[in-house]
Design a protein around this motif. Structure first.
Motif, PDB file in Angstrom:
ATOM      1  N   LEU A 128       0.801  -1.229   0.000  1.00 26.98           N
ATOM      2  CA  LEU A 128       0.000   0.000   0.000  1.00 26.98           C
ATOM      3  C   LEU A 128       0.833   1.278   0.000  1.00 26.98           C
ATOM      4  O   LEU A 128       0.634   2.144  -0.859  1.00 26.98           O
ATOM      5  CB  LEU A 128      -0.962  -0.013   1.186  1.00 26.98           C
ATOM      6  N   PRO A 129       1.775   1.464   0.938  1.00 29.67           N
ATOM      7  CA  PRO A 129       2.527   2.718   0.925  1.00 29.67           C
ATOM      8  C   PRO A 129       3.396   2.887  -0.312  1.00 29.67           C
ATOM      9  O   PRO A 129       3.629   4.013  -0.768  1.00 29.67           O
ATOM     10  CB  PRO A 129       3.376   2.638   2.205  1.00 29.67           C
ATOM     11  N   LEU A 130       3.874   1.777  -0.874  1.00 30.44           N
ATOM     12  CA  LEU A 130       4.684   1.858  -2.098  1.00 30.44           C
ATOM     13  C   LEU A 130       3.827   2.332  -3.269  1.00 30.44           C
ATOM     14  O   LEU A 130       4.244   3.190  -4.065  1.00 30.44           O
ATOM     15  CB  LEU A 130       5.309   0.495  -2.400  1.00 30.44           C
ATOM     16  N   GLN A 131       2.617   1.767  -3.384  1.00 30.21           N
ATOM     17  CA  GLN A 131       1.695   2.197  -4.436  1.00 30.21           C
ATOM     18  C   GLN A 131       1.313   3.656  -4.238  1.00 30.21           C
ATOM     19  O   GLN A 131       1.280   4.442  -5.190  1.00 30.21           O
ATOM     20  CB  GLN A 131       0.441   1.312  -4.412  1.00 30.21           C
ATOM     21  N   LEU A 177       5.893   8.501   3.728  1.00 33.34           N
ATOM     22  CA  LEU A 177       7.185   8.092   4.291  1.00 33.34           C
ATOM     23  C   LEU A 177       7.011   7.506   5.685  1.00 33.34           C
ATOM     24  O   LEU A 177       7.650   6.499   6.040  1.00 33.34           O
ATOM     25  CB  LEU A 177       8.144   9.285   4.317  1.00 33.34           C
ATOM     26  N   PHE A 178       6.134   8.117   6.492  1.00 27.49           N
ATOM     27  CA  PHE A 178       5.851   7.550   7.818  1.00 27.49           C
ATOM     28  C   PHE A 178       5.129   6.217   7.690  1.00 27.49           C
ATOM     29  O   PHE A 178       5.352   5.298   8.486  1.00 27.49           O
ATOM     30  CB  PHE A 178       5.020   8.539   8.639  1.00 27.49           C
ATOM     31  N   TRP A 179       4.285   6.118   6.684  1.00 24.19           N
ATOM     32  CA  TRP A 179       3.564   4.863   6.428  1.00 24.19           C
ATOM     33  C   TRP A 179       4.558   3.762   6.039  1.00 24.19           C
ATOM     34  O   TRP A 179       4.466   2.616   6.502  1.00 24.19           O
ATOM     35  CB  TRP A 179       2.538   5.110   5.325  1.00 24.19           C
ATOM     36  N   ASP A 182       6.346   2.558   9.045  1.00 23.67           N
ATOM     37  CA  ASP A 182       5.477   1.689   9.838  1.00 23.67           C
ATOM     38  C   ASP A 182       5.413   0.290   9.233  1.00 23.67           C
ATOM     39  O   ASP A 182       5.406  -0.724   9.946  1.00 23.67           O
ATOM     40  CB  ASP A 182       4.086   2.308   9.918  1.00 23.67           C
ATOM     41  N   ALA A 183       5.384   0.235   7.877  1.00 26.85           N
ATOM     42  CA  ALA A 183       5.230  -1.050   7.207  1.00 26.85           C
ATOM     43  C   ALA A 183       6.534  -1.834   7.096  1.00 26.85           C
ATOM     44  O   ALA A 183       6.537  -3.062   7.230  1.00 26.85           O
ATOM     45  CB  ALA A 183       4.647  -0.825   5.807  1.00 26.85           C
ATOM     46  N   LEU A 184       7.649  -1.127   6.856  1.00 29.06           N
ATOM     47  CA  LEU A 184       8.871  -1.824   6.470  1.00 29.06           C
ATOM     48  C   LEU A 184      10.034  -1.702   7.450  1.00 29.06           C
ATOM     49  O   LEU A 184      10.777  -2.652   7.644  1.00 29.06           O
ATOM     50  CB  LEU A 184       9.341  -1.325   5.093  1.00 29.06           C
ATOM     51  N   PHE A 185      10.209  -0.514   8.032  1.00 29.02           N
ATOM     52  CA  PHE A 185      11.450  -0.277   8.771  1.00 29.02           C
ATOM     53  C   PHE A 185      11.274  -0.293  10.291  1.00 29.02           C
ATOM     54  O   PHE A 185      12.144  -0.752  11.020  1.00 29.02           O
ATOM     55  CB  PHE A 185      12.073   1.055   8.325  1.00 29.02           C
ATOM     56  N   GLY A 186      10.170   0.282  10.758  1.00 28.78           N
ATOM     57  CA  GLY A 186       9.885   0.241  12.179  1.00 28.78           C
ATOM     58  C   GLY A 186      10.802   1.063  13.057  1.00 28.78           C
ATOM     59  O   GLY A 186      11.096   0.657  14.189  1.00 28.78           O
TER      60      GLY A 186
END
Length: 362
Positions: A128-131, A177-179, A182-186
């Motif tokens: 989702l955030p990438l799209q 970027l915050f999303w 949240d999804a990938l890096f934490g």
């Protein structure tokens, strides 16, 4: 606290969505309706975070195409929805279908793993955030093309350059970027401030979206001509064929010279290509062709160069003793001091004040 901020953000989104859907000034209606759908879906996403429920998570696949279509309708107000536009919603439809299938199995499709790298697992929801970020980039590109094309039809780009939409997209990029984090890096610190960033972003989104003006204040006939003209400025458009024969070109050029040199219509602060076309008794397209062929430039440069020459004369003939710099700006045809300073520096290499001082020494 975080739960309160998520609910507060959701309420702000739903209120903004309502205001955009029923825009009180009736401006940019189709674009604002797509924008209303976008911010309303954002509201459902915030509620999903609060309730820790992924029931409406599939809706988030609609966010990217909605913001893109909203941008497209802002820059192309007479555009109609095309069949290929529906392809942007294909990921959403596929997700809904698979979500239903997985629900029958008692599973959540959004947390289906796609691949793993060490301890890191990439889920469907992480798409989702990438799209979202990809569509923001494409939307900003469309906005950039719009700003470039405006120079074909107006000498005052800033007023209808959709600067507010540029800021809107910038804020969305921050959210994305915050999303992504949240999804990938934490990253822990970013996760802690994320609710505050989301809430603050909603305020800024509301602020910029309600500042909008009508993008193209022309009638429908003029808008159709302008749409054709702007389509032909795109890079992949075949070269233009001559629109005026030699005699028509010479007669129209003589009229143009009279309007600029004798009537000085470039001093009209609101002069547009449509106004000039009306004075020349030509179509908007033919007028653009006349200016582009004669000056090897566009309407923006043609008019603003004349205005700068007028301003230079006013600065050097002692008019500054009677008028302020803003008076010089409006007196030479500009409708803001910022536009005046920008154009003056562009065509002379000096600020108005520096130009006056340099020439007084000489």
């Amino acid at each position: 606290m975080n739960g309160f901020l998520m609910c507060f953000s959701a309420g702000g989104c739903f209120l903004l969505g309502f205001l955009l859907l029923f825009h009180p000034l009736g401006q940019n209606l189709t674009a604002n309706r797509w924008l209303a759908v976008f911010v309303s879906i954002m509201g459902t996403a915030f509620l999903g975070i609060y309730f820790k429920n992924t029931a409406f998570s599939s809706l988030q696949f609609m966010l990217p195409p909605c913001i893109y279509l909203s941008t497209i309708y802002f820059v192309q107000p007479i555009r109609v929805f095309k069949n290929k536009d529906g392809l942007h919603f294909l990921p959403f439809l596929i997700c809904v279908l698979l979500q239903l299938i997985w629900k029958v199995k008692g599973m959540d499709f959004m947390i289906v793993p796609l691949f793993a790298i060490g301890n890191f697992i990439f889920f469907i929801r992480d798409l989702l955030p990438l799209q979202f970020l990809a569509y923001i980039i494409v939307s900003y590109r469309a906005l950039t093309v719009h700003r470039r094309n405006l120079k074909q039809i107006t000498a005052a780009v800033k007023e209808i350059g959709l600067d507010w939409l540029g800021y809107f997209l910038l804020i969305l990029s921050v959210i994305s970027l915050f999303w992504l984090n949240d999804a990938l890096f934490g990253v822990l610190f970013l996760l802690k401030v994320m609710p505050v960033i989301y809430t603050g972003s909603i305020f800024f989104l509301a602020y910029f979206s309600i500042r909008q003006d009508a993008v193209f204040a022309f009638n429908k006939t003029e808008l159709k001509e302008i749409a054709v003209l702007l389509d032909q400025t795109l890079p992949d458009t075949p070269p233009k064929v001559p629109r005026l024969n030699d005699q028509e070109f010479a007669v129209s050029l003589a009229k143009l010279s009279q309007l600029m040199e004798e009537d000085q219509i470039f001093l009209n602060n609101d002069l547009s290509l449509a106004d000039l076309a009306d004075r020349l008794a030509l179509s908007i397209h033919d007028t653009s062709y006349l200016i582009n062929t004669h000056t090897k430039g566009n309407f923006y440069n043609f008019i603003n160069q004349l205005r700068v020459e007028q301003a230079k004369n006013m600065l050097l003939d002692g008019r500054m003793e009677e008028l302020s710099m803003i008076g010089i700006a409006f007196g030479s045809g500009f409708n803001s001091k910022t536009a005046f300073n920008t154009a003056f520096k562009k065509y002379t290499g000096y600020s108005p004040t520096a130009y006056m001082k340099a020439h007084k020494k000489n």
